[in-house]
Design an enzyme around this catalytic site. Structure first.
Site, PDB file in Angstrom:
ATOM      1  N   HIS A   1      -4.017   5.826  11.787  1.00  0.00           N
ATOM      2  CA  HIS A   1      -4.521   7.122  11.940  1.00  0.00           C
ATOM      3  C   HIS A   1      -4.173   7.335  13.842  1.00  0.00           C
ATOM      4  CE1 HIS A   1      -6.999   6.461   8.458  1.00  0.00           C
ATOM      5  NE2 HIS A   1      -6.430   7.640   8.397  1.00  0.00           N
TER       6      HIS A   1
ATOM      7  N   GLU B   1      -8.527  15.370   9.461  1.00  0.00           N
ATOM      8  CA  GLU B   1      -7.219  14.703   9.188  1.00  0.00           C
ATOM      9  C   GLU B   1      -6.135  15.487   8.380  1.00  0.00           C
ATOM     10  OE1 GLU B   1      -6.182  10.515   7.162  1.00  0.00           O
ATOM     11  OE2 GLU B   1      -7.946  11.322   6.669  1.00  0.00           O
TER      12      GLU B   1
ATOM     13  N   ASP C   1     -10.103   8.900   6.370  1.00  0.00           N
ATOM     14  CA  ASP C   1     -10.248   8.264   5.279  1.00  0.00           C
ATOM     15  C   ASP C   1     -11.250   7.108   5.375  1.00  0.00           C
ATOM     16  OD1 ASP C   1      -7.698   8.784   4.868  1.00  0.00           O
ATOM     17  OD2 ASP C   1      -6.452   6.997   5.315  1.00  0.00           O
TER      18      ASP C   1
ATOM     19  N   GLU D   1     -12.327   0.285   4.942  1.00  0.00           N
ATOM     20  CA  GLU D   1     -13.638   0.839   4.488  1.00  0.00           C
ATOM     21  C   GLU D   1     -13.693   0.198   3.216  1.00  0.00           C
ATOM     22  OE1 GLU D   1     -10.913   3.458   2.692  1.00  0.00           O
ATOM     23  OE2 GLU D   1     -10.942   2.835   4.586  1.00  0.00           O
TER      24      GLU D   1
ATOM     25  N   TRP E   1       0.788  -1.104   0.027  1.00  0.00           N
ATOM     26  CA  TRP E   1       0.045  -0.149  -0.005  1.00  0.00           C
ATOM     27  C   TRP E   1       0.901   1.334  -0.080  1.00  0.00           C
ATOM     28  CZ3 TRP E   1      -4.841   0.577  -1.209  1.00  0.00           C
ATOM     29  CH2 TRP E   1      -5.448   1.793  -1.021  1.00  0.00           C
TER      30      TRP E   1
END
Length: 284
Positions: free
Chosen positions: A158, A257, A167, A137, A40
């Site tokens: 996070h 964020e 996110d 998610e 990722w």
């Protein structure tokens, strides 16, 4: 907003996403890096947004199976051999606000990613084939969520590492498991096993790792016996309330964020909790 696409347009477009279309209209989307588990990084992040836009625009498919490859679904962030993140590039987009433009671009892609998943107009079966500790998610927006027995969910990218839990994590977990459980999950960095996720209502079935994808195909072949418009309109029915939740909550979560990241950019430790004080900025 997505545009009309066809399988031939996108099947070979993305290095991190392989597509296979069965004769009966089931599209398999497999996330990977070099044939192994997905690494990722920013490219795979941004390309996933575009890939889901292509899928959403393909009106020939009847159902989507979305999964990862190898040991994990999405728990490899491309660490260096010593376990730390690669040295971040230096951005001088604005004097005194280094990196702000890049952060804003990432937030834009993030918003597109989640909206494009919800724009997929056919039933979506998510197969969480192993650990998922960032952007959970995406699979959780599937209509059916299957998980391997070694899978777990965790949001270590996070709050445990000094960032606002955005996110879309703040949307999907509250939507699926309730606000109280979601707050605990996001604040503590809890490693939620696949079985616990099933008990919480986020996962439908937990199966042995070598059986979970076969089960997805079994379900998919049963579902597509229904007429194409029934499949599409049922997906639209199921995503309506989730779209409303994302419309109301995603934007301001991403804004908080992004804004707070100016205080702590680039990020903290590898995939572990915060490894230094938030104001210890060796790159300054």
């Amino acid at each position: 907003m997505v545009k009309r696409t066809r399988y031939e347009d996108y099947k070979d477009r993305y290095p991190n996403y392989d597509f296979e279309l069965s004769e009966d209209g089931i599209l398999l989307m497999r996330c990977h890096t070099g044939g192994g588990s997905l690494v990722w990084d920013w490219k795979s992040h941004d390309d996933m947004a575009d890939a889901f836009a292509d899928i959403a625009g393909d009106r020939e498919i009847k159902l989507l199976i979305h999964t990862g490859t190898g040991a994990n679904y999405n728990a490899d962030w491309g660490l260096k051999p010593d376990g730390t993140l690669p040295d971040p590039p230096i951005y001088d987009a604005m004097p005194g606000l280094r990196g702000l433009h890049k952060l804003d671009e990432k937030a834009w892609y993030n918003r597109q990613l989640q909206q494009n998943v919800l724009e997929v107009d056919v039933p979506m079966i998510s197969v969480v084939n192993g650990p998922c500790n960032i952007h959970s998610e995406v699979p959780l927006m599937g209509d059916i969520v299957l998980a391997s027995d070694d899978a777990y969910f965790q949001d270590v990218s996070h709050f445990p590492r000094g960032q606002v839990p955005g996110d879309g994590q703040h949307v999907i977990w509250s939507f699926l498991v309730g606000h109280n459980r979601a707050r605990y999950f996001l604040l503590t960095g809890k490693k939620l096993s696949a079985q616990e996720a099933r008990e919480w209502g986020a996962v439908n079935e937990v199966l042995p790792k070598d059986q979970v994808l076969d089960r997805a195909w079994e379900l998919a072949r049963e579902l597509i016996k229904r007429p194409p418009m029934v499949l599409r309109y049922t997906r639209q029915l199921f995503t309506q309330n989730l779209k409303r939740a994302y419309l109301e909550e995603l934007g301001h979560g991403l804004a908080r964020e992004t804004y707070a990241q100016q205080e702590f950019f680039p990020f903290g430790g590898g995939m572990e909790p915060l490894d230094r004080a938030w104001n210890d900025k060796p790159w300054s």
